[in-house]
Write a protein that holds these residues in place. Sequence first.
Motif, PDB file in Angstrom:
ATOM      1  N   LEU A 146       0.807  -1.222   0.000  1.00  0.00           N
ATOM      2  CA  LEU A 146       0.000   0.000   0.000  1.00  0.00           C
ATOM      3  C   LEU A 146       0.839   1.271   0.000  1.00  0.00           C
ATOM      4  O   LEU A 146       0.434   2.287  -0.560  1.00  0.00           O
ATOM      5  N   PHE A 147       1.994   1.215   0.659  1.00  0.00           N
ATOM      6  CA  PHE A 147       2.835   2.408   0.822  1.00  0.00           C
ATOM      7  C   PHE A 147       4.275   2.088   0.437  1.00  0.00           C
ATOM      8  O   PHE A 147       5.133   1.949   1.306  1.00  0.00           O
ATOM      9  N   PRO A 148       4.548   1.982  -0.861  1.00  0.00           N
ATOM     10  CA  PRO A 148       5.900   1.621  -1.284  1.00  0.00           C
ATOM     11  C   PRO A 148       6.912   2.762  -1.134  1.00  0.00           C
ATOM     12  O   PRO A 148       8.073   2.600  -1.451  1.00  0.00           O
ATOM     13  N   SER A 149       6.494   3.890  -0.630  1.00  0.00           N
ATOM     14  CA  SER A 149       7.354   5.061  -0.485  1.00  0.00           C
ATOM     15  C   SER A 149       8.657   4.709   0.211  1.00  0.00           C
ATOM     16  O   SER A 149       8.711   3.859   1.095  1.00  0.00           O
ATOM     17  N   GLU A 150       9.706   5.400  -0.192  1.00  0.00           N
ATOM     18  CA  GLU A 150      10.999   5.200   0.433  1.00  0.00           C
ATOM     19  C   GLU A 150      11.158   6.044   1.695  1.00  0.00           C
ATOM     20  O   GLU A 150      12.151   5.934   2.392  1.00  0.00           O
ATOM     21  N   LYS A 151      10.201   6.882   2.013  1.00  0.00           N
ATOM     22  CA  LYS A 151      10.278   7.746   3.196  1.00  0.00           C
ATOM     23  C   LYS A 151       9.762   6.987   4.418  1.00  0.00           C
ATOM     24  O   LYS A 151       8.762   7.336   5.021  1.00  0.00           O
ATOM     25  N   ARG A 152      10.478   5.939   4.783  1.00  0.00           N
ATOM     26  CA  ARG A 152       9.984   5.047   5.833  1.00  0.00           C
ATOM     27  C   ARG A 152      10.075   5.659   7.226  1.00  0.00           C
ATOM     28  O   ARG A 152       9.172   5.476   8.040  1.00  0.00           O
ATOM     29  N   LEU A 153      11.151   6.369   7.528  1.00  0.00           N
ATOM     30  CA  LEU A 153      11.259   6.964   8.856  1.00  0.00           C
ATOM     31  C   LEU A 153      10.166   8.001   9.066  1.00  0.00           C
ATOM     32  O   LEU A 153       9.524   8.029  10.115  1.00  0.00           O
ATOM     33  N   ALA A 154       9.907   8.814   8.057  1.00  0.00           N
ATOM     34  CA  ALA A 154       8.839   9.810   8.173  1.00  0.00           C
ATOM     35  C   ALA A 154       7.496   9.128   8.402  1.00  0.00           C
ATOM     36  O   ALA A 154       6.696   9.566   9.237  1.00  0.00           O
ATOM     37  N   ALA A 155       7.233   8.033   7.688  1.00  0.00           N
ATOM     38  CA  ALA A 155       5.973   7.304   7.855  1.00  0.00           C
ATOM     39  C   ALA A 155       5.890   6.676   9.245  1.00  0.00           C
ATOM     40  O   ALA A 155       4.827   6.685   9.871  1.00  0.00           O
TER      41      ALA A 155
ATOM     42  N   ILE B 218      11.755  -0.466   8.496  1.00  0.00           N
ATOM     43  CA  ILE B 218      13.066   0.192   8.581  1.00  0.00           C
ATOM     44  C   ILE B 218      14.128  -0.838   8.951  1.00  0.00           C
ATOM     45  O   ILE B 218      15.218  -0.860   8.362  1.00  0.00           O
ATOM     46  N   ALA B 219      13.816  -1.718   9.915  1.00  0.00           N
ATOM     47  CA  ALA B 219      14.766  -2.754  10.323  1.00  0.00           C
ATOM     48  C   ALA B 219      15.061  -3.726   9.183  1.00  0.00           C
ATOM     49  O   ALA B 219      16.191  -4.196   9.027  1.00  0.00           O
ATOM     50  N   ILE B 220      14.050  -4.008   8.379  1.00  0.00           N
ATOM     51  CA  ILE B 220      14.189  -4.987   7.303  1.00  0.00           C
ATOM     52  C   ILE B 220      14.761  -4.366   6.030  1.00  0.00           C
ATOM     53  O   ILE B 220      15.614  -4.942   5.363  1.00  0.00           O
ATOM     54  N   GLU B 221      14.293  -3.147   5.691  1.00  0.00           N
ATOM     55  CA  GLU B 221      14.613  -2.549   4.399  1.00  0.00           C
ATOM     56  C   GLU B 221      15.541  -1.341   4.477  1.00  0.00           C
ATOM     57  O   GLU B 221      16.095  -0.932   3.465  1.00  0.00           O
TER      58      GLU B 221
ATOM     59  N   ARG C 121      19.417  -1.850   3.164  1.00  0.00           N
ATOM     60  CA  ARG C 121      19.872  -3.169   3.629  1.00  0.00           C
ATOM     61  C   ARG C 121      20.244  -3.989   2.400  1.00  0.00           C
ATOM     62  O   ARG C 121      19.439  -4.147   1.487  1.00  0.00           O
ATOM     63  N   PRO C 122      21.475  -4.512   2.393  1.00  0.00           N
ATOM     64  CA  PRO C 122      21.843  -5.400   1.285  1.00  0.00           C
ATOM     65  C   PRO C 122      20.966  -6.646   1.291  1.00  0.00           C
ATOM     66  O   PRO C 122      20.395  -6.999   2.323  1.00  0.00           O
ATOM     67  N   PRO C 123      20.855  -7.309   0.156  1.00  0.00           N
ATOM     68  CA  PRO C 123      20.025  -8.523   0.099  1.00  0.00           C
ATOM     69  C   PRO C 123      20.525  -9.585   1.080  1.00  0.00           C
ATOM     70  O   PRO C 123      21.719  -9.675   1.356  1.00  0.00           O
ATOM     71  N   PHE C 124      19.586 -10.356   1.614  1.00  0.00           N
ATOM     72  CA  PHE C 124      19.962 -11.485   2.455  1.00  0.00           C
ATOM     73  C   PHE C 124      20.683 -12.484   1.575  1.00  0.00           C
ATOM     74  O   PHE C 124      20.394 -12.582   0.391  1.00  0.00           O
ATOM     75  N   PRO C 125      21.609 -13.267   2.030  1.00  0.00           N
ATOM     76  CA  PRO C 125      22.011 -13.443   3.420  1.00  0.00           C
ATOM     77  C   PRO C 125      23.228 -12.615   3.832  1.00  0.00           C
ATOM     78  O   PRO C 125      23.822 -12.874   4.858  1.00  0.00           O
ATOM     79  N   SER C 126      23.623 -11.615   3.042  1.00  0.00           N
ATOM     80  CA  SER C 126      24.851 -10.877   3.360  1.00  0.00           C
ATOM     81  C   SER C 126      24.797 -10.159   4.703  1.00  0.00           C
ATOM     82  O   SER C 126      25.816  -9.959   5.340  1.00  0.00           O
ATOM     83  N   HIS C 127      23.615  -9.745   5.136  1.00  0.00           N
ATOM     84  CA  HIS C 127      23.455  -9.072   6.434  1.00  0.00           C
ATOM     85  C   HIS C 127      22.265  -9.688   7.181  1.00  0.00           C
ATOM     86  O   HIS C 127      21.226  -9.055   7.334  1.00  0.00           O
ATOM     87  N   PRO C 128      22.418 -10.937   7.635  1.00  0.00           N
ATOM     88  CA  PRO C 128      21.287 -11.572   8.342  1.00  0.00           C
ATOM     89  C   PRO C 128      21.022 -10.911   9.689  1.00  0.00           C
ATOM     90  O   PRO C 128      21.905 -10.276  10.270  1.00  0.00           O
ATOM     91  N   ILE C 129      19.820 -11.063  10.157  1.00  0.00           N
ATOM     92  CA  ILE C 129      19.453 -10.555  11.482  1.00  0.00           C
ATOM     93  C   ILE C 129      19.873 -11.602  12.504  1.00  0.00           C
ATOM     94  O   ILE C 129      19.484 -12.769  12.410  1.00  0.00           O
ATOM     95  N   ASN C 130      20.659 -11.199  13.488  1.00  0.00           N
ATOM     96  CA  ASN C 130      21.139 -12.103  14.534  1.00  0.00           C
ATOM     97  C   ASN C 130      20.202 -11.989  15.729  1.00  0.00           C
ATOM     98  O   ASN C 130      20.393 -11.160  16.615  1.00  0.00           O
TER      99      ASN C 130
END
Length: 104
Positions: A27-36, A76-79, A88-97
């Motif tokens: 619904l909201f593909p905007s790149e302004k994620r912090l503002a949202a 924001i954490a994911i993207e 965020r680089p594509p997984f698995p280069s920066h996995p969430i620990n």
Amino acid sequence: MDDFDRSFLSMNFAALVALEIPRAQELFPSEKRLAAAIEEAGEVAKQLLEMDPDSPDDWNELVKECVQAAAMFGRIAIEGDPTLGVHRPPFPSHPINAQSILEE
């Protein structure tokens, strides 16, 4: 409220957030994620200030606003937020620990 009730509510809330993230991406593909995310946090504050604590409808509205805010912060954490130069680089280069996150 006992520990079981808290755990049950926490799991349901987490499930709602997990379902909201892809919906928000669509619904909201905007790149302004912090503002949202900040806008959604403002909606949570507004609901808290205006709600009747005895109203089930007001509690449902609060949960809805909290889910939407959590989903945006989750994005924001994911993207990341490209408007701030954080991708965020594509997984698995920066996995969430998860273990290191839960230890803090």
